[in-house]
Design an enzyme around this catalytic site. Structure first.
Site, PDB file in Angstrom:
ATOM      1  CD  GLU A 160      33.098  39.509  28.879  1.00 27.62           C
ATOM      2  OE1 GLU A 160      33.857  39.625  28.262  1.00 27.62           O
ATOM      3  OE2 GLU A 160      32.813  39.926  30.070  1.00 27.62           O
ATOM      4  CB  CYS A 215      36.731  38.496  40.399  1.00 26.48           C
ATOM      5  SG  CYS A 215      36.319  37.056  41.523  1.00 26.48           S
TER       6      CYS A 215
HETATM    7  N1  SAH Z   1      28.065  42.870  41.738  1.00 27.54           N
HETATM    8  C1  SAH Z   1      28.346  41.878  42.589  1.00 27.54           C
HETATM    9  C2  SAH Z   1      28.530  40.514  41.883  1.00 27.54           C
HETATM   10  C3  SAH Z   1      29.760  40.262  40.451  1.00 27.54           C
HETATM   11  S1  SAH Z   1      30.700  41.298  41.424  1.00 27.54           S
HETATM   12  C4  SAH Z   1      29.090  41.953  43.631  1.00 27.54           C
HETATM   13  O1  SAH Z   1      29.680  43.470  43.709  1.00 27.54           O
HETATM   14  O2  SAH Z   1      28.986  41.729  44.909  1.00 27.54           O
HETATM   15  C5  SAH Z   1      31.870  39.366  41.797  1.00 27.54           C
HETATM   16  C6  SAH Z   1      33.142  39.666  42.929  1.00 27.54           C
HETATM   17  O3  SAH Z   1      34.113  40.230  42.040  1.00 27.54           O
HETATM   18  C7  SAH Z   1      32.317  41.051  43.536  1.00 27.54           C
HETATM   19  O4  SAH Z   1      32.720  40.366  45.296  1.00 27.54           O
HETATM   20  C8  SAH Z   1      33.020  41.430  43.664  1.00 27.54           C
HETATM   21  O5  SAH Z   1      33.339  42.923  44.630  1.00 27.54           O
HETATM   22  C9  SAH Z   1      34.691  41.767  42.736  1.00 27.54           C
HETATM   23  N2  SAH Z   1      35.572  42.496  42.323  1.00 27.54           N
HETATM   24  C10 SAH Z   1      35.069  43.209  40.876  1.00 27.54           C
HETATM   25  N3  SAH Z   1      36.182  44.141  40.764  1.00 27.54           N
HETATM   26  C11 SAH Z   1      36.831  43.573  40.869  1.00 27.54           C
HETATM   27  C12 SAH Z   1      38.433  42.905  41.053  1.00 27.54           C
HETATM   28  N4  SAH Z   1      39.036  44.445  39.916  1.00 27.54           N
HETATM   29  N5  SAH Z   1      39.850  42.653  41.716  1.00 27.54           N
HETATM   30  C13 SAH Z   1      38.990  41.921  42.355  1.00 27.54           C
HETATM   31  N6  SAH Z   1      37.859  41.087  42.402  1.00 27.54           N
HETATM   32  C14 SAH Z   1      36.349  41.988  42.507  1.00 27.54           C
END
Ligand code: SAH
Ligand code: SF4
Length: 356
Positions: A106, A347
């Site tokens: 996605e 996110c």
């Molecule tokens: N794997 C990388 C990039 C993709 S995730 C990383 O973890 O940084 C992108 C962002 O979304 C990251 O900061 C991650 O921690 C955040 N994220 C993941 N799940 C989330 C959620 N349920 N609520 C808010 N942010 C979230």
């Protein structure tokens, strides 16, 4: 300067048709010379592929018809197929894109007045297993190639028919577990022979794979780095982010110091506020201690609810407390609103719905 692809392949005239996206400049030149064509054709073809995002050889109108036919015999044009899309009330569009082998990922386009930000994936799924993340729950299918990462951005650009002003690699996957392809995609996005997006507008987000943070610090381009911190208390972070347990917070702190010394750039720390887990007083104090006196920007985001998860967002008031306290110790902090929450494009929500 011609752009050199990062994926090395051998042989010039492939027996099996190869995807043009995987050819280096040199390989394309060799193929063209074997077809009796002048070298400058390589540049013309690359412009069709990387700048214009051509989907067929027929579109390449400045090439002789016979060459277009020859090319289609020797090469394919790969490309993604849009399988589904959802449009948010805020104008964001989430796409499910499928590659040739049937694997899908996605990506999201987020328009504002004069800007278009694309959130792209670097892997199909993710192996890091963060407890609050929908992508993490599904595990890793495979890493993407640099062309596959790049194509997501071009797909969104063509769909909005607008220039992409920034890209965040914050979709599915951990970019630093797929380092070379990620860097290849960033370079192509940055290149004037590609999407031409300024390096500072290209952001990589990592859960904190320390050896690759140092490697990233030494890259010549001024790409932007975001670190998913989510807790500055080791025990809490271990529970939330088991995939980076072996990289301790002390080591993360030290490597980020080196990163700032080396690059002079301000890293962002992502912090998703989870009620009762990482929004308590000791957690806030630890976060202040981690950031105080360093060059940092803390991006606070209310946790996006993931189906079946035991985690829930904090209150708005608590988020404001965090901003106030961080500011009071000299740390820049903002609350970021998640876009596309109504279509599960926010996110950590990618991959949440069955079939998507
Ligand atoms: N794997 C990388 C990039 C993709 S995730 C990383 O973890 O940084 C992108 C962002 O979304 C990251 O900061 C991650 O921690 C955040 N994220 C993941 N799940 C989330 C959620 N349920 N609520 C808010 N942010 C979230
Ligand atoms: Fe992977 Fe990032 Fe999700 Fe963690 S937050 S599981 S690293 S995509």
């Amino acid at each position: 300067m011609p752009y050199e692809n990062d994926e090395k392949n051998s042989g010039s005239v492939p027996a099996e048709p190869r995807d043009l996206h995987t050819l280096t400049h040199g390989e394309l030149q060799e193929l063209l010379s074997s077809l009796g064509q002048p070298k400058f054709r390589a540049k013309q073809i690359e412009e069709w592929v990387w700048v214009k995002n051509a989907r067929s050889f027929d579109e390449m109108s400045n090439l002789p018809k016979t060459l277009r036919e020859d090319l289609s015999r020797h090469l394919t044009l790969g490309g993604v197929t849009e399988v589904a899309r959802q449009v948010s009330s805020d104008g964001s569009r989430k796409y499910l894109l499928r590659y040739q082998d049937g694997v899908s990922v996605e990506c999201v386009g987020m328009p504002t007045k004069n800007r278009l930000t694309v959130c792209a994936s670097t892997q199909a799924g993710c192996a890091m297993g963060c407890a609050f993340c929908a992508t993490g729950a599904a595990g890793l299918t495979r890493s993407l190639t640099s062309a596959e990462i790049y194509e997501q951005v071009m797909h969104v650009r063509d769909d909005f028919n607008a220039r992409v002003t920034s890209v965040v690699l914050m979709g599915q996957g951990e970019p630093f577990m797929n380092y070379d392809a990620t860097l290849g995609a960033l370079r192509r996005l940055n290149s004037p022979d590609g999407a031409g997006i300024g390096a500072r507008h290209l952001t990589v987000s990592t859960c904190g794979v320390i050896p690759q943070i140092m490697r990233f610090a030494n890259e010549p381009e001024q790409f932007t780095l975001a670190i998913s911190l989510h807790s500055a208390v080791q025990k809490t972070r271990n529970a939330l982010m088991p995939g980076v347990r072996k990289y301790s917070l002390v080591n993360l702190y030290n490597v980020m110091g080196e990163y700032v010394n080396k690059t002079g750039r301000r890293p962002t720390y992502e912090y998703a506020l989870i009620g009762g887990i990482n929004d308590t007083e000791p957690e806030l104090q630890a976060l202040c201690d981690f950031c105080e006196g360093t060059l940092a920007h803390v991006n606070l985001i209310q946790l996006n609810e993931v189906d079946g998860s035991r985690f829930h967002p904090s209150t708005e008031a608590r988020a404001e407390d965090f901003v106030r306290r961080l500011t009071s110790v000299g740390v820049e902090a903002t609350i970021r609103n998640s876009r596309g929450a109504d279509i599960d494009a926010a996110c950590g929500q990618l991959k949440q719905r069955a079939g998507h």
